[in-house]
Design a protein around this motif. Structure first.
Motif, short mmCIF file in Angstrom:
data_model
loop_
_atom_site.label_atom_id
_atom_site.label_comp_id
_atom_site.label_asym_id
_atom_site.label_seq_id
_atom_site.Cartn_x
_atom_site.Cartn_y
_atom_site.Cartn_z
N ASN A 353 36.97 31.86 22.02
CA ASN A 353 37.36 32.61 22.50
C ASN A 353 36.38 33.70 23.68
OD1 ASN A 353 40.05 32.81 21.46
ND2 ASN A 353 38.74 33.57 19.56
N ARG A 354 34.98 32.95 23.42
CA ARG A 354 34.29 34.41 24.23
C ARG A 354 34.10 33.37 25.85
NH1 ARG A 354 30.23 33.43 21.39
NH2 ARG A 354 30.44 34.78 20.44
N ASN A 355 33.80 34.36 26.39
CA ASN A 355 33.60 34.24 28.57
C ASN A 355 31.90 32.99 28.64
OD1 ASN A 355 33.16 33.91 30.74
ND2 ASN A 355 32.51 36.41 31.51
N PRO A 356 32.60 32.30 29.41
CA PRO A 356 31.34 31.45 29.76
C PRO A 356 30.17 31.31 29.67
CG PRO A 356 33.12 30.58 30.51
CD PRO A 356 34.09 31.93 29.86
N LEU A 357 30.08 32.86 30.67
CA LEU A 357 28.91 33.28 31.33
C LEU A 357 28.12 34.01 29.39
CD1 LEU A 357 30.14 34.27 34.47
CD2 LEU A 357 28.56 32.09 33.64
N ALA A 358 28.86 34.69 29.18
CA ALA A 358 28.47 34.84 28.29
C ALA A 358 28.26 34.27 26.71
CB ALA A 358 29.21 36.81 27.20
N GLN A 359 28.75 33.04 26.47
CA GLN A 359 28.88 31.89 26.02
C GLN A 359 27.37 31.48 26.75
OE1 GLN A 359 29.97 30.70 23.42
NE2 GLN A 359 28.93 29.15 22.66
N PHE A 360 26.90 31.36 27.64
CA PHE A 360 25.43 31.21 27.97
C PHE A 360 24.66 31.53 27.45
CE2 PHE A 360 22.43 30.04 31.99
CZ PHE A 360 22.27 28.90 31.49
N GLU A 361 24.66 33.03 27.99
CA GLU A 361 23.30 34.34 27.62
C GLU A 361 23.43 33.74 26.28
OE1 GLU A 361 21.55 35.36 29.98
OE2 GLU A 361 22.42 34.98 31.46
N MET A 362 24.23 33.64 24.61
CA MET A 362 23.97 34.01 23.61
C MET A 362 23.52 32.62 23.64
SD MET A 362 26.87 34.36 20.24
CE MET A 362 27.27 32.49 20.88
#
Length: 483
Positions: A353-362
């Motif tokens: 459910n997370r934003n792809p960019l936020a997922q990438f940063e994480m």
């Protein structure tokens, strides 16, 4: 007799069920073919009747021939206290001497092992052109010690090791040669009495998620029919009260529900085993002779041996393997893979459910953190190796210094000895010059005096030696004339 008639009726009922299933499935539908179009406008399926025989109804026969050619594998574990008739029952189930008498000499007089050991043996059985690789896993020593705390641990480790071996084999490049040594069924023998013992309950709770457990009452001929029925009810009540998961009989479309209910009602199976063939009124039967009568092994009125044999061999052997592969092994595999990835289900749901960019940063931060930890670990290892190398060099340096000091001390000692010999030589030369001046003898003759004295001393020693062994000179001269 009764046994032959019962087996014949059972076989006819099974054949009718299978034939009815395939008849209803393939021919009752009149071989209708479903055509699905690729056009997005046509959402419905078009059904047409076939005018002839296509041949895909022969697929079960193809699978059957391939399976018979490849053969079948089955692993059966037998657990229970010593003296409950485990080996006798196995021999009776497969009508062969799988457990020889030489392996268990003198019966109860054999010394019992103090610890639980897991032993497996493999036999190859052939019946009607169908080969079966049967692996029997025995656990001698279970429940025989005074302290039975965690006596199930070797058994649990054995089952986990077989799961681990199968999981590793699936990761190989060539998976066509994977051997299935997983335990498909566990016959747990219960001592006849009034109910389950604490050891029985704890064992089944520890292993009910790892293997299909089928409870069996050994030595059932020691119980009366009323005692046996009461004991079965008590055992099943305790199993349900302790949330123990035993093997559940599946209800297939072509299975007889009454037969499944009969098998379910017989749990736990009260069995009697015997390898002795008795001749009763001209009839050969397998049983045990007692003063009060005969306990027939294959008589359903005497014990549940027939039901247990049908479960293990004739009706549910493949289902036991399927449950092991699709449920028990899959649970183990999921736990192992989850432990390796270290990702929980909650984190997976949150990541979805997370934003792809936020997922990438994480993921980038996690990767950097892993690299940092790896770097710190490598630096720590390098520091330890450098420190160990420096300590080793310091030790070598101290050893070399110690050897150098010893060499210097030895050299000083040799130098002092040489100086002393030089001084003695100088004193000798000085004394020689003084003697020359006093006697007027040339120096060369003085140098020969020590040698002359040595020759005279040698001649004197030789003469004394001859006098000792040959006597005085006169006797020596006489002996020479005689000669």
């Amino acid at each position: 007799g009764i046994n032959a008639e019962y087996g014949k009726q059972w076989y006819q009922r099974r054949v009718r069920g299978v034939l009815n299933y395939y008849t209803n499935y393939y021919y009752k539908s009149n071989l209708r073919m479903v055509l699905r179009t690729e056009s997005p406008d046509a959402a419905a399926c078009v059904e047409k009747d076939l005018n002839g025989y296509v041949g895909f109804a022969n697929l079960p026969n193809q699978v059957f021939r391939k399976s018979v050619k490849r053969g079948f594998e089955f692993t059966l574990m037998v657990v229970g206290a010593t003296g409950l008739g485990k080996s006798t029952l196995i021999n009776s189930l497969f009508l062969s001497s799988i457990y020889e008498d030489e392996r268990y000499p003198n019966g109860s007089s054999t010394k019992l092992p103090q610890t639980v050991k897991v032993q497996n043996s493999t036999v190859y059985l052939v019946e009607g052109g169908v080969s079966l690789k049967l692996t029997l896993v025995d656990t001698p020593g279970f429940g025989d010690a005074i302290n039975n705390t965690k006596c199930w641990k070797p058994i649990l480790e054995y089952i986990d090791n077989k799961f681990e071996e199968y999981l590793n084999a699936e990761g190989h490049v060539n998976r066509s040669t994977v051997v299935d040594n997983r335990v498909h069924c566990c016959l747990y023998f219960i001592s006849p009495g009034h109910g389950l013992k604490p050891l029985d309950i704890e064992f089944m709770k520890q292993l009910h998620e790892k293997v299909n457990i089928v409870p069996v009452i050994g030595k059932a001929d020691t119980l009366t029919p009323e005692e046996c029925a009461e004991f079965k009810a008590n055992v099943m009540e305790e199993i349900e009260r302790n949330d123990i998961k035993i093997y559940q009989f599946p209800v297939e479309e072509f299975d007889d529900e009454e037969e499944v209910q009969d098998l379910q009602a017989q749990l736990p199976f009260a069995v009697v085993g015997s390898n002795t063939m008795l001749d009763i009124n001209g009839k050969k039967l397998r049983g045990r002779m007692y003063p009060w009568g005969i306990a027939e092994v294959e008589n359903p009125d005497h014990c549940d041996f027939i039901f247990l044999r049908n479960l293990l061999i004739r009706t549910h052997m493949q289902d036991l393997k399927d449950v092991t592969n699709n449920q028990l092994y899959e649970n183990y595999r999921c736990q192992k893979l989850a432990a390796v990835t270290s990702v929980s289900l909650d984190s997976k749901l949150a990541a979805s459910n997370r934003n792809p960019l936020a997922q990438f940063e994480m993921e980038k931060k996690e990767h950097q953190a892993r690299l940092k930890n790896m770097k710190a670990g490598m630096e720590k290892v390098m520091e330890e190796k450098v420190k160990e190398k420096m300590n080793k060099m310091e030790e070598q340096k101290s050893e070399l210094k110690q050897k150098h000091d010893q060499a210097l001390k030895h050299l000083d000692k040799m130098r002092k000895e040489l100086d002393g010999k030089k001084k003695e030589l100088a004193d000798y030369m000085k004394a020689l010059e003084e003697l020359q001046l006093a006697s007027g003898v040339p120096r060369q003759q003085l140098n020969l005096l020590p040698q002359q004295h040595e020759r005279e001393d040698a001649e004197q020693e030789k003469q004394e030696h001859e006098e000792t062994f040959l006597g005085p000179p006169q006797r020596r001269i006489i002996s020479q004339n005689i000669m």
